[in-house]
Every structure is written in C-alpha cells, then in structure tokens.
Design a protein around this motif. Structure first.
Motif, PDB file in Angstrom:
ATOM      1  N   UNK A   7      47.113  74.386 100.455  1.00 61.81           N
ATOM      2  CA  UNK A   7      45.684  74.121 100.323  1.00 61.81           C
ATOM      3  C   UNK A   7      45.461  72.772  99.673  1.00 61.81           C
ATOM      4  N   UNK A   8      44.258  72.223  99.849  1.00 62.13           N
ATOM      5  CA  UNK A   8      43.952  70.910  99.269  1.00 62.13           C
ATOM      6  C   UNK A   8      42.587  70.902  98.592  1.00 62.13           C
ATOM      7  N   UNK A   9      42.014  72.082  98.399  1.00 63.81           N
ATOM      8  CA  UNK A   9      40.684  72.171  97.806  1.00 63.81           C
ATOM      9  C   UNK A   9      40.709  72.302  96.296  1.00 63.81           C
ATOM     10  N   UNK A  10      39.603  72.792  95.747  1.00 64.55           N
ATOM     11  CA  UNK A  10      39.431  72.865  94.297  1.00 64.55           C
ATOM     12  C   UNK A  10      40.448  73.777  93.623  1.00 64.55           C
ATOM     13  N   UNK A  11      40.662  74.971  94.199  1.00 65.63           N
ATOM     14  CA  UNK A  11      41.591  75.922  93.587  1.00 65.63           C
ATOM     15  C   UNK A  11      43.020  75.379  93.640  1.00 65.63           C
ATOM     16  N   UNK A  12      43.419  74.834  94.778  1.00 64.35           N
ATOM     17  CA  UNK A  12      44.761  74.277  94.914  1.00 64.35           C
ATOM     18  C   UNK A  12      44.999  73.168  93.896  1.00 64.35           C
ATOM     19  N   UNK A  13      44.027  72.290  93.755  1.00 68.38           N
ATOM     20  CA  UNK A  13      44.169  71.181  92.803  1.00 68.38           C
ATOM     21  C   UNK A  13      44.316  71.684  91.379  1.00 68.38           C
ATOM     22  N   UNK A  14      43.414  72.558  90.960  1.00 68.32           N
ATOM     23  CA  UNK A  14      43.448  73.006  89.566  1.00 68.32           C
ATOM     24  C   UNK A  14      44.671  73.874  89.266  1.00 68.32           C
ATOM     25  N   UNK A  15      45.086  74.690  90.223  1.00 63.06           N
ATOM     26  CA  UNK A  15      46.272  75.509  89.998  1.00 63.06           C
ATOM     27  C   UNK A  15      47.509  74.624  89.878  1.00 63.06           C
ATOM     28  N   UNK A  16      47.617  73.636  90.753  1.00 64.77           N
ATOM     29  CA  UNK A  16      48.746  72.702  90.678  1.00 64.77           C
ATOM     30  C   UNK A  16      48.723  71.933  89.359  1.00 64.77           C
ATOM     31  N   UNK A  17      47.549  71.517  88.953  1.00 64.21           N
ATOM     32  CA  UNK A  17      47.420  70.772  87.698  1.00 64.21           C
ATOM     33  C   UNK A  17      47.799  71.643  86.499  1.00 64.21           C
ATOM     34  N   UNK A  18      47.318  72.881  86.494  1.00 66.83           N
ATOM     35  CA  UNK A  18      47.632  73.796  85.393  1.00 66.83           C
ATOM     36  C   UNK A  18      49.134  74.038  85.302  1.00 66.83           C
ATOM     37  N   UNK A  19      49.786  74.228  86.449  1.00 71.30           N
ATOM     38  CA  UNK A  19      51.234  74.427  86.455  1.00 71.30           C
ATOM     39  C   UNK A  19      51.959  73.199  85.910  1.00 71.30           C
TER      40      UNK A  19
END
Length: 249
Positions: A7-19
């Motif tokens: 994914x490349x949307x909001x959830x994908x970005x924030x989850x990747x960032x949090x990890x």
C-alpha cells in the motif's frame, strides 16, 4: 523476520514509519502508486517496488477495503502470515493458502499529521496462538495499547469509530461552511472544539452534553432552523431529535 507492507496511502505510510522509529525492520513497501511509494521510500529509507513483491514472512496489506481481496491474491507464498488492517473485514477475505490475520490500528491517519504511535490502539486477530503472539509483540513494539479482538467485536469497534471520528469531522466541515458564509474565522471555534473533546476524557459524554436541544429551548431551536436550509437543516433537526430522545425530552 522479513516484513513487507503493501500500500502507499496514509495507513501504509504511518505503519511503516512507526515500525522504523521503533527498530522494527521493513524490507519493502509495495504498491501501484509509484509517486507515493517513492516519497515514502525517500522519507523512511525503505526499498519500494510496483512490479516485484519481495519474499517475506509477514505481509501487511494497507489498502482500501474494496481492494483487499484482490491484492491478497498477489501473495503466492504459502508458508507466510498475511494481515490486513481493515476494521470492517473478516480475515477470510484474504484469498490465499497462507496464514490469515488482522492488525487493525484504531486511528484516523493523514500523512501530513504527526502521531504519537504509543497511544494508538491495535486490535489483533489470527488463526492460531503463535501468530497472535507474533503480531502482538510487533504491535507492542510501537504501541502501549494492544489487545486481541474477534471480527464480530472489530465490526463494533469500527462502527463506534465512524460515529466518534468520521461523523464528528463531517460536523466540523458543516460548521466551517456556516462560519465561512458569515466571514467568521473558524479558528475562533477551535478552543470550543478542544474543550468539548477534552471534557470527555473526564466526563461521560452523556453527562457532558450542553446546548439548546438538551435544555429543550424551543425559541433557539426554531431560530436556528430559520437560518439553515437543505442538508444542514436536516442534519440540525436530526441531531437535535437524537439528543432529545437520548434525554427523553
């Protein structure tokens, strides 16, 4: 453990960032929107692809509900765990022979808005205890609020979130339309909004209710109705009726 976020949307970005902020490695971000993937990749230093899905132990699907089933078919590896992040879909929407699960973050996400990931609740569902523990440990690395949840329970969590977040934000939009129509800066209403939200940290929402409907002030209710038309008038009437019914007025 190799983890890929799809994914490349909001959830994908924030989850990747949090990890990444909590030393949970992400091997790849995969999706169709190359422009957005490139932005995420540059910001978080995670490889991306629109063509080849990397081999992984865990795939986390962060796409729209309508696309989850289709996207899940791209994963052909059988000895892996796949999780979607939807609050409204069962895990059997995942269309593969792999192990199925859900990792649902209860938050509203916008790429431009910073979040404190430690306070975002994560709800876990998996087919076996080993996978539940794996997802729980991963979520616990970024959040203090992790719990298991069945699909039946998650449906009600998502429904509550729609009332508490999406509907409330829509009312903010309608309120801004009114203030804009009278050239009143909407910023003037932010302290009121902040206090309204802040109160329910200490007071049950039912007992925090104020306004003309709960007071049954018919003069003000009628005056407001005269100032409104179309959808805003219908919303006003519906909300006041709901308030009065809740308090049996």
């Amino acid at each position: 453990m190799q983890t890929v976020i799809i994914g490349s949307g909001n959830v994908a970005y924030h989850l990747a960032k949090a990890f990444m902020l909590n030393a949970v490695p992400v091997a790849q971000i995969f999706g169709r929107n190359e422009q957005e993937l490139e932005k995420i990749s540059e910001k978080l230093q995670i490889p991306y692809s629109t063509k080849k899905l990397s081999d992984a132990d865990l795939y986390i699907i962060c796409v729209s509900d309508q696309s989850v089933g289709e996207v899940s078919r791209l994963i052909i590896r059988k000895d892996c765990l796949v999780a979607h992040t939807s609050g409204s879909l069962p895990i059997d929407i995942l269309a593969g022979e792999y192990r199925k699960s859900s990792l649902y973050p209860l938050q509203t996400f916008s790429k431009s808005k910073k979040l404190d990931y430690q306070h975002i609740p994560f709800f876990i569902e998996a087919e076996n205890e080993e996978d539940r523990k794996l997802l729980s440990d991963m979520a616990s690395a970024i959040s203090k609020n992790v719990m298991e949840s069945t699909y039946e329970k998650r449906k009600y969590i998502h429904l509550t979130a729609v009332f508490a977040c999406n509907f409330v934000n829509h009312l903010f939009s309608r309120a801004k339309e009114i203030s804009d129509s009278q050239k009143i800066p909407f910023d003037y209403f932010l302290p009121l909004i902040d206090e309204t939200v802040g109160k329910i940290h200490e007071i049950d929402p039912k007992y925090a209710q104020t306004g003309p409907a709960v007071r049954n002030d018919k003069r003000i209710l009628e005056m407001h109705e005269e100032l409104l038309e179309d959808e805003s008038l219908e919303i006003y009437k519906t909300m006041n009726h709901s308030i009065q019914k809740l308090y049996e007025l």
